[in-house]
Scaffold this active site. Structure first.
Site: not given
Ligand code: PGA
Ligand code: ZN
Length: 427
Positions: A205, A337
């Site tokens: 990231e 998400k």
């Molecule tokens: P991921 O991690 O997109 O790899 O699942 C992001 C998070 O855990 O916030």
């Molecule tokens: Zn997370």
């Protein structure tokens, strides 16, 4: 006359890890269009919507040919002719057509790209920026950014156990000010890592690769980076960690490989408690495993009055799970998400459930991202309060921060919302 969906086009594009992903473009009878791309997680919750991948050896099994085929053969005929204004009817049709509880038949990747593309098309048709279309005339503010400085866990080959070491510029009140403070901290962290001979590129990231001998060393370095940037830890800039504990928990034991320790739930809570005492930590995500509900309740009971406790893997952007956690006293905020839920409507419902129960909500990107900026508009338009999109480097991340700056200009100011519960912001 309401505008109707006239075309649904799908194509394979590539994400920030160089893996295939799904892009969908919706065309309307009025000629307006909307487009969105699916992101992809690496530390995924077991109850998330499931992406449809081709498997096999090509592209490491990450191919999306089957997901695209489903969009062309099933989703396009299903949505053609539907009114673009009714997002919940569009999402309900997608859910019914898929027919599974985990969205594995059509794929969460196919469904979220389609659902978000419809939302963009509806906003375009209304002649509004997406954030304003979603705000429905309500007053909105910019989200307070949560920005990664060091990336560990599943995003850095488990080089250290804790996944995200982030900062929250709680001493800022304006969005651009929060980004400026973070830019200084990120640059300072890079300088300090270089001085130590520990600069080894970045994790998934964009946060610095965590060349540390212990998890706690990363926290020490983060405090030094804040100070070295001329800012006051805890007052100008505070620390937020995503433990992502599901990743290193098995059979109720938390194995911190870099620390060479194996802890039970109680010991894990004690360890995090010591960190909360010693460091200016104001937010902790997934402190315990997604299957350790008793642990999450115990942690929230002890520290939920002091720090934000975010549920990611445990809540998977699901309204039902949010309400159940609220009843049980596990967590006090939800990570939102869209691709965990699989549709815009379900994402919105999870955020609404959080706010209805007095919780905070943090809209979040995934570790596998693209230049798609939908989440920034969702965070503003839905009044989420906070936004997490990874670090302060690499354009799949910066695209989101920069979109926030454009929205601030459209709004005529970058006043941030932040946490409703903790009211961290200056002023
Ligand atoms: P991921 O991690 O997109 O790899 O699942 C992001 C998070 O855990 O916030
Ligand atoms: Zn997370």
């Amino acid at each position: 006359m309401t505008s109707k969906i006239a075309s649904v086009n799908a194509r394979q594009v590539w994400d920030s890890r160089g893996r295939p992903t799904v892009e969908v473009e919706i065309g309307l009878t009025t000629g307006h269009t909307g487009r969105a791309m699916a992101p992809a997680g690496a530390s995924r919750g077991i109850n998330e919507a499931t992406d449809l991948r081709d498997g096999g050896t090509r592209f490491g099994g990450y191919g999306v040919d089957r997901a695209l085929e489903g969009i062309r053969a099933e989703i396009a005929p299903l949505l053609n002719g539907m009114s673009i204004e009714d997002q919940s009817a569009i999402d309900a049709a997608l859910i019914e057509c898929d027919g599974t509880t985990d969205k594995s038949r059509l794929g969460g990747n196919a469904m979220i790209a389609t659902s978000l593309a419809c939302l963009w098309a509806a906003a375009a048709d209304a002649g509004e920026p997406l954030w304003r279309y979603l705000a429905h005339g309500r007053d909105v503010a910019l989200p307070l950014p949560e920005i990664q400085i060091f990336g560990g866990g599943a995003h850095a080959a488990a080089r250290i156990d804790i996944q995200d070491f982030m900062v929250i510029a709680n001493g800022a009140s304006q969005f651009d000010e929060a980004l400026a403070m973070t830019a200084e901290v990120y640059a300072a962290a890079g300088r300090l890592m270089d001085e130590r001979g520990a600069l080894s590129g970045v994790a998934d990231e964009g946060g610095f690769w965590p060349n540390f001998e212990s998890n706690e060393a990363a926290l020490d370095m983060l405090v030094r980076a804040i100070e070295s940037a001329g800012l006051r830890p805890g007052e100008d800039v505070s620390i937020s960690v995503d433990v992502a504990a599901s990743e290193f928990c098995a059979d109720g034991i938390y194995r911190l490989a870099v620390d060479e320790r194996a802890l039970n739930t109680g010991e894990m809570i004690e360890l995090l408690g010591r960190w909360i005492e010693r460091y200016p930590i104001i937010s902790v995500e997934d402190p315990l495993s997604e299957t350790d509900e008793a642990g999450l309740i115990a942690f929230t009971e002890r520290f939920g009055g002091k720090v934000q406790v975010i549920g990611d893997d445990y809540l998977v952007t699901n309204a039902e799970r949010v309400r159940r956690a609220q009843q049980r006293g596990a967590c006090n905020a939800v990570l939102v998400k869209p691709n965990q839920a699989g549709t815009v409507s379900e994402t919105r419902a999870a955020l609404q459930a959080a706010h209805d129960g007095g919780w905070d909500a943090v809209v979040s990107a995934r570790s596998g991202e693209t230049e798609d900026v939908s989440i920034v508009h969702l965070a503003v338009g839905w009044g989420a309060g906070q936004l997490k999109v990874g670090s302060f480097a690499r354009s799949e991340r910066m695209a989101k921060w920069n979109e926030g700056l454009r929205i601030a200009d459209q709004l005529g100011g970058g006043q941030m919302a932040g946490s409703r519960r903790f009211g961290w912001l200056r002023g």
